[in-house]
Design a protein around this motif. Structure first.
Motif, mmCIF file in Angstrom:
data_model
loop_
_atom_site.group_PDB
_atom_site.id
_atom_site.type_symbol
_atom_site.label_atom_id
_atom_site.label_comp_id
_atom_site.label_asym_id
_atom_site.label_seq_id
_atom_site.Cartn_x
_atom_site.Cartn_y
_atom_site.Cartn_z
ATOM 1 N N ASP A 153 31.096 -12.136 -93.750
ATOM 2 C CA ASP A 153 30.431 -12.715 -94.921
ATOM 3 C C ASP A 153 30.739 -11.940 -96.191
ATOM 4 O O ASP A 153 30.594 -10.731 -96.249
ATOM 5 C CB ASP A 153 28.921 -12.761 -94.690
ATOM 6 C CG ASP A 153 28.201 -13.366 -95.873
ATOM 7 O OD1 ASP A 153 28.678 -14.391 -96.405
ATOM 8 O OD2 ASP A 153 27.172 -12.805 -96.289
ATOM 9 N N SER A 203 22.115 -11.748 -93.367
ATOM 10 C CA SER A 203 23.251 -11.623 -92.452
ATOM 11 C C SER A 203 23.338 -10.206 -91.899
ATOM 12 O O SER A 203 22.847 -9.255 -92.487
ATOM 13 C CB SER A 203 24.558 -11.908 -93.201
ATOM 14 O OG SER A 203 24.569 -13.189 -93.727
ATOM 15 N N GLU A 239 22.045 -17.938 -91.398
ATOM 16 C CA GLU A 239 23.416 -17.678 -90.969
ATOM 17 C C GLU A 239 23.485 -17.749 -89.444
ATOM 18 O O GLU A 239 22.492 -17.483 -88.760
ATOM 19 C CB GLU A 239 23.876 -16.309 -91.470
ATOM 20 C CG GLU A 239 23.972 -16.211 -92.984
ATOM 21 C CD GLU A 239 25.056 -17.112 -93.580
ATOM 22 O OE1 GLU A 239 25.999 -17.515 -92.850
ATOM 23 O OE2 GLU A 239 24.962 -17.414 -94.777
ATOM 24 N N SER A 281 17.998 -17.484 -95.211
ATOM 25 C CA SER A 281 18.788 -16.262 -95.263
ATOM 26 C C SER A 281 19.187 -16.112 -96.728
ATOM 27 O O SER A 281 19.565 -17.105 -97.362
ATOM 28 C CB SER A 281 20.049 -16.370 -94.411
ATOM 29 O OG SER A 281 19.786 -16.331 -93.043
ATOM 30 N N THR A 297 21.542 -15.894 -98.787
ATOM 31 C CA THR A 297 22.961 -16.036 -99.110
ATOM 32 C C THR A 297 23.157 -17.318 -99.907
ATOM 33 O O THR A 297 22.361 -18.256 -99.814
ATOM 34 C CB THR A 297 23.836 -16.109 -97.835
ATOM 35 O OG1 THR A 297 23.459 -17.266 -97.081
ATOM 36 C CG2 THR A 297 23.703 -14.859 -96.983
ATOM 37 N N SER A 357 21.474 -23.815 -88.795
ATOM 38 C CA SER A 357 22.617 -22.981 -89.170
ATOM 39 C C SER A 357 23.284 -23.572 -90.408
ATOM 40 O O SER A 357 23.394 -24.787 -90.560
ATOM 41 C CB SER A 357 23.602 -22.866 -88.019
ATOM 42 O OG SER A 357 24.059 -24.127 -87.622
ATOM 43 N N LEU A 406 33.708 -18.732 -93.022
ATOM 44 C CA LEU A 406 33.490 -19.056 -91.619
ATOM 45 C C LEU A 406 34.766 -19.653 -90.998
ATOM 46 O O LEU A 406 35.140 -19.310 -89.889
ATOM 47 C CB LEU A 406 32.316 -20.020 -91.475
ATOM 48 C CG LEU A 406 31.821 -20.293 -90.067
ATOM 49 C CD1 LEU A 406 31.373 -19.009 -89.383
ATOM 50 C CD2 LEU A 406 30.667 -21.282 -90.096
ATOM 51 N N ARG A 445 25.401 -19.486 -99.353
ATOM 52 C CA ARG A 445 25.672 -20.557 -98.397
ATOM 53 C C ARG A 445 24.393 -21.186 -97.874
ATOM 54 O O ARG A 445 24.288 -22.411 -97.755
ATOM 55 C CB ARG A 445 26.523 -20.006 -97.257
ATOM 56 C CG ARG A 445 27.025 -21.043 -96.320
ATOM 57 C CD ARG A 445 28.117 -20.479 -95.456
ATOM 58 N NE ARG A 445 27.582 -19.764 -94.316
ATOM 59 C CZ ARG A 445 27.882 -20.042 -93.061
ATOM 60 N NH1 ARG A 445 28.709 -21.031 -92.781
ATOM 61 N NH2 ARG A 445 27.379 -19.356 -92.087
ATOM 62 N N CYS A 446 23.400 -20.385 -97.553
ATOM 63 C CA CYS A 446 22.140 -20.932 -97.024
ATOM 64 C C CYS A 446 21.364 -21.667 -98.113
ATOM 65 O O CYS A 446 20.784 -22.725 -97.860
ATOM 66 C CB CYS A 446 21.309 -19.822 -96.388
ATOM 67 S SG CYS A 446 22.031 -19.262 -94.828
#
Length: 191
Positions: A22, A78, A143, A53, A55, A9, A16, A57-58
């Motif tokens: 998201d 997501s 995610e 994923s 994104t 994760s 978050l 963030r990933c």
């Protein structure tokens, strides 16, 4: 043929922390620090394939963990929350309480004009089934909702259980087996 899939994760982000749907926000400073600490400690599982994923963030989490060469996988995107994207759950609940209640109670509902939980679970399960065709290990930085969906499907739990699975940042959930028959090992923290 037995496959292993390690779902990591993504690290914490401002969205978050704020319980905001998201909106493409990056990993925050503490999330990057925690991911780098995990990498330095050698806690990151090794794999033959790296899926992400799609994104920010990933991608940032994978880089901070020292994982390179990953492929963005559309099926691991997501949950599409349509017009709720970028809003907090509290904001949406205040503006559309009936819609939120319906969405949380009915896995086939998509009052936000996005994707239902059922459709989302179907989508990510297709990618897991594809992983079963690969010998060896796959590491996927994803995610939290992707992990939730796969846990629900692997356990054969009813779809409303999706809302009952907590997935902390930077934890590993391991799936081993083959399509239609997976074993679960959940929640090992990287740091």
């Amino acid at each position: 043929m037995t496959s292993r899939v390690f779902l990591i994760s993504a690290a914490i982000s401002e969205a978050l922390r704020e319980a905001r749907f998201d909106d493409g926000s990056p990993v925050d400073t503490s999330g990057l620090r925690a991911a780098r600490t995990a990498a330095e400690a050698g806690a990151v599982p090794a794999g033959g394939r790296l899926w992400l994923s799609p994104t920010v963030r990933c991608r940032q989490t994978a880089e901070a963990l020292g994982l390179e060469g990953g492929t963005d996988v559309r099926e691991l995107a997501s949950l599409d929350v349509g017009r709720w994207r970028g809003a907090t759950l509290a904001e949406v609940s205040a503006e559309e309480p009936e819609a939120v209640a319906r969405w949380l109670a009915d896995p086939a509902s998509a009052p936000h004009d996005g994707e239902s939980v059922r459709a989302f679970c179907d989508r990510v399960t297709e990618r897991l089934d594809a992983a079963a065709g690969f010998e060896g290990r796959t590491v996927a930085v994803v995610e939290p909702e992707v992990v939730r969906a796969l846990v629900v499907r692997v356990l054969g739990a009813p779809e409303p259980a999706f809302w009952r699975v907590d997935v902390p940042p930077l934890t590993v959930t391991e799936l081993s087996g083959r399509a239609g028959r997976w074993n679960l090992r959940s929640g090992r923290p990287l740091v």
